[in-house]
Every structure is written in C-alpha cells, then in structure tokens.
Design a protein around this motif. Structure first.
Motif, short mmCIF file in Angstrom:
data_model
loop_
_atom_site.label_atom_id
_atom_site.label_comp_id
_atom_site.label_asym_id
_atom_site.label_seq_id
_atom_site.Cartn_x
_atom_site.Cartn_y
_atom_site.Cartn_z
N UNK A 14 25.28 84.35 42.51
CA UNK A 14 25.40 83.20 41.62
C UNK A 14 24.03 82.65 41.24
N UNK A 15 23.12 82.61 42.21
CA UNK A 15 21.77 82.11 41.95
C UNK A 15 21.07 82.93 40.89
N UNK A 16 21.23 84.25 40.93
CA UNK A 16 20.61 85.12 39.93
C UNK A 16 21.22 84.88 38.55
N UNK A 17 22.52 84.75 38.49
CA UNK A 17 23.19 84.50 37.21
C UNK A 17 22.76 83.16 36.63
N UNK A 18 22.67 82.15 37.47
CA UNK A 18 22.23 80.82 37.05
C UNK A 18 20.80 80.87 36.53
N UNK A 19 19.94 81.59 37.25
CA UNK A 19 18.52 81.66 36.88
C UNK A 19 18.29 82.36 35.55
N UNK A 20 19.19 83.27 35.18
CA UNK A 20 19.01 83.97 33.90
C UNK A 20 19.64 83.23 32.73
N UNK A 64 22.64 75.59 49.25
CA UNK A 64 21.69 76.42 48.50
C UNK A 64 21.64 76.08 47.01
N UNK A 65 22.80 75.76 46.44
CA UNK A 65 22.91 75.56 44.99
C UNK A 65 23.69 74.28 44.69
N UNK A 66 23.11 73.13 45.02
CA UNK A 66 23.87 71.88 44.87
C UNK A 66 24.25 71.54 43.43
N UNK A 67 23.55 72.12 42.46
CA UNK A 67 23.82 71.79 41.06
C UNK A 67 24.75 72.78 40.36
N UNK A 68 25.20 73.80 41.08
CA UNK A 68 26.10 74.79 40.49
C UNK A 68 27.53 74.49 40.95
N UNK A 69 28.47 74.36 40.03
CA UNK A 69 29.84 74.04 40.42
C UNK A 69 30.51 75.18 41.19
N UNK A 70 31.29 74.82 42.20
CA UNK A 70 32.04 75.80 42.97
C UNK A 70 33.44 75.25 43.19
N UNK A 71 34.43 76.11 43.00
CA UNK A 71 35.83 75.74 43.24
C UNK A 71 36.41 76.69 44.27
N UNK A 72 37.44 76.27 44.95
CA UNK A 72 38.05 77.07 45.99
C UNK A 72 39.14 77.96 45.39
N UNK A 73 39.16 79.21 45.81
CA UNK A 73 40.14 80.16 45.31
C UNK A 73 39.66 81.57 45.58
N UNK A 74 40.46 82.55 45.16
CA UNK A 74 40.07 83.95 45.32
C UNK A 74 40.55 84.75 44.13
N UNK A 75 40.18 86.03 44.12
CA UNK A 75 40.45 86.88 42.97
C UNK A 75 41.90 87.18 42.73
N UNK A 76 42.74 86.99 43.72
CA UNK A 76 44.16 87.28 43.55
C UNK A 76 44.90 86.18 42.80
N UNK A 77 44.28 84.99 42.77
CA UNK A 77 44.88 83.87 42.04
C UNK A 77 43.74 82.97 41.59
N UNK A 78 43.19 83.25 40.44
CA UNK A 78 41.99 82.57 39.98
C UNK A 78 42.30 81.16 39.46
N UNK A 105 31.19 79.17 40.33
CA UNK A 105 31.48 80.00 41.50
C UNK A 105 32.89 79.72 42.01
N UNK A 106 33.53 80.77 42.53
CA UNK A 106 34.84 80.66 43.17
C UNK A 106 34.71 81.28 44.55
#
Length: 254
Positions: free
Chosen positions: A59-65, A85-99, A71-72
C-alpha cells in the motif's frame, strides 16, 4: 506432523505483525512499472484497493506513486500495525471473499502476497464486481529464487523440518490456479530483484511466514538455531543477499 489448517495459517500473522513489518521485503520499483505496462494505464491518480494489505508494505508503494489507494485488511494485529505505518491512508476491515467496496468503483484491485488466502470461487466474482470496465486485477508474490544455491538449500531444510507438503517452494506455487473459474485471462511477468540484509534480519523475515508461526516457539527456535549455524558457515561476514522473483499476474475486466 499434522498440517495446520488454512484458516489458522491465515490468522497467524496477527500475532507477529510488528515482526512482519520490520523484516519482510518490499517490492522493486520495476514491479509497479510492470503493472502499469500490462494494464496500459498509470497508477497515479487511479482509484486502487489493496486487499489483504497487512502492515501496508505494498500500500505504501501504491500511495507513494500517486494512486488514490484504500486498504482492506481482515486482521486486528495487521490493521493496527498498518495504522502506525500509514496513518493517513484509509483502511477498512474485510477480505477478498466479500469486499466492502462499491460496484464498479475501482481502476485497480491489487493483492500482494494475499490472493492465496482467498477462495477464488468467491474472490473472482467479487473482483469482477468492484472493478470498472477495463480495470485491472493485479496479483503478486515475492518468491525466493530457487536457482540461487544457498536459497535452494535453505528451502530443502525448511521442507524437511516442517514437512514438504506444508511449505510452498519446489513442490508448488501460490499462483498455480489464480482463477479456477476460467473467467479471467491472466498475463504473467517475473521481476527479479535482491536485497542485502544481516543474517538476523533474514531469519526474522523467514520466521514471520505462517508455516513458522503456526508450529510454535519451540519448533521455530530449534530450526532457527540450526539455520543460523548453516548461514554463518556460508556467510561469515553475517550478511546474505536475498534474491526474489516477483511473480506478477494481471487480468483486465472486460
């Protein structure tokens, strides 16, 4: 030795999130260049969701570019480390089986070291749902380069200690069946890179993998003690060069 369940291995990282964040390798700049080349569009300004984001390495690399990245992550420990590590990047709880994402809302959906924890019968339809037409699903893994003799020998020792059927290495790859449903046409690319680290950092890296985490401290400590002897004999200066082949798979939503 009874093989730990897939679920127990998937959840094991939450107890070692700080170790994971401090010692796992990142990815080379050439990887994101390859993602853009294969997708035919830039990441900068794109709406991206990084699934199974863990501690935020990719996620950090994607954000930097310049990507507009969300993030999930399902795990409590990993999500807490991500926030640090990334306090300014949004993160939600979940997984790939139910986005937990809106339909047709993304330009890129990325999985770094995490697609193999999903059930493709569920995660493929979810990917198709949340990607916009022409959007790209990108999966990648840092795989140890087994043509490097010391890495090949170490993989053999790990397989002997934990059981060959429990270790991804010579006997299989996470990417063998990225989409058993046949709904996505993946292109593949390999990106080789390396990093030089101390033996202690290398041991902390490999022992952050699920196969170590689920077998308990005693089994892990026994392996690491013996492995340290092997590595110090081969590398008396206390430094190793970890070599990786990043395996990238990318499919575009029709």
């Amino acid at each position: 030795m009874t093989a730990p369940s897939h679920t127990s291995r998937a959840h094991s990282f939450n107890t070692a999130a700080a170790q994971y964040a401090a010692n796992r390798p990142s990815y080379p700049t050439a990887l994101l260049d390859a993602v853009e080349d294969m997708a035919g569009r830039p990441l900068a300004g794109a709406r991206v969701a990084d699934i199974g984001a863990g501690t935020g390495i990719s996620t950090a690399l994607l954000h930097a570019c310049g990507a507009d990245v969300l993030a999930v992550e399902p795990g409590d420990g990993m999500a807490a480390q991500f926030h640090r590590a990334l306090p300014d990047v949004p993160i939600v709880r979940g997984d790939g089986n139910r986005l937990p994402l809106a339909t047709a809302s993304l330009d890129f959906l990325t999985y770094a070291q995490s697609w193999h924890w999903t059930d493709p019968a569920r995660s493929v339809p979810e990917a198709l749902r949340v990607l916009r037409p022409g959007g790209a699903l990108a999966l990648w893994w840092n795989a140890s380069a087994l043509d490097v003799p010391w890495i090949d020998a170490q993989t053999d020792r790990i397989q002997r200690h934990f059981g060959a059927d429990q270790v991804i290495g010579k006997n299989g790859a996470h990417t063998a069946l990225p989409d058993p449903t046949g709904r996505l046409d993946f292109a593949r690319r390999l990106v080789r890179w390396s990093r030089r680290v101390t033996i202690e950092k290398h041991l902390a890296n490999i022992s952050s993998h699920s196969i170590f985490l689920v077998h308990g401290e005693e089994s892990t400590a026994a392996f690491l003690t013996e492995e340290r002897r092997h590595l110090l004999a081969a590398f008396p200066d206390g430094t190793v060069e970890e070599t990786y082949d990043v395996e990238l798979l990318l499919a575009t939503r029709p």
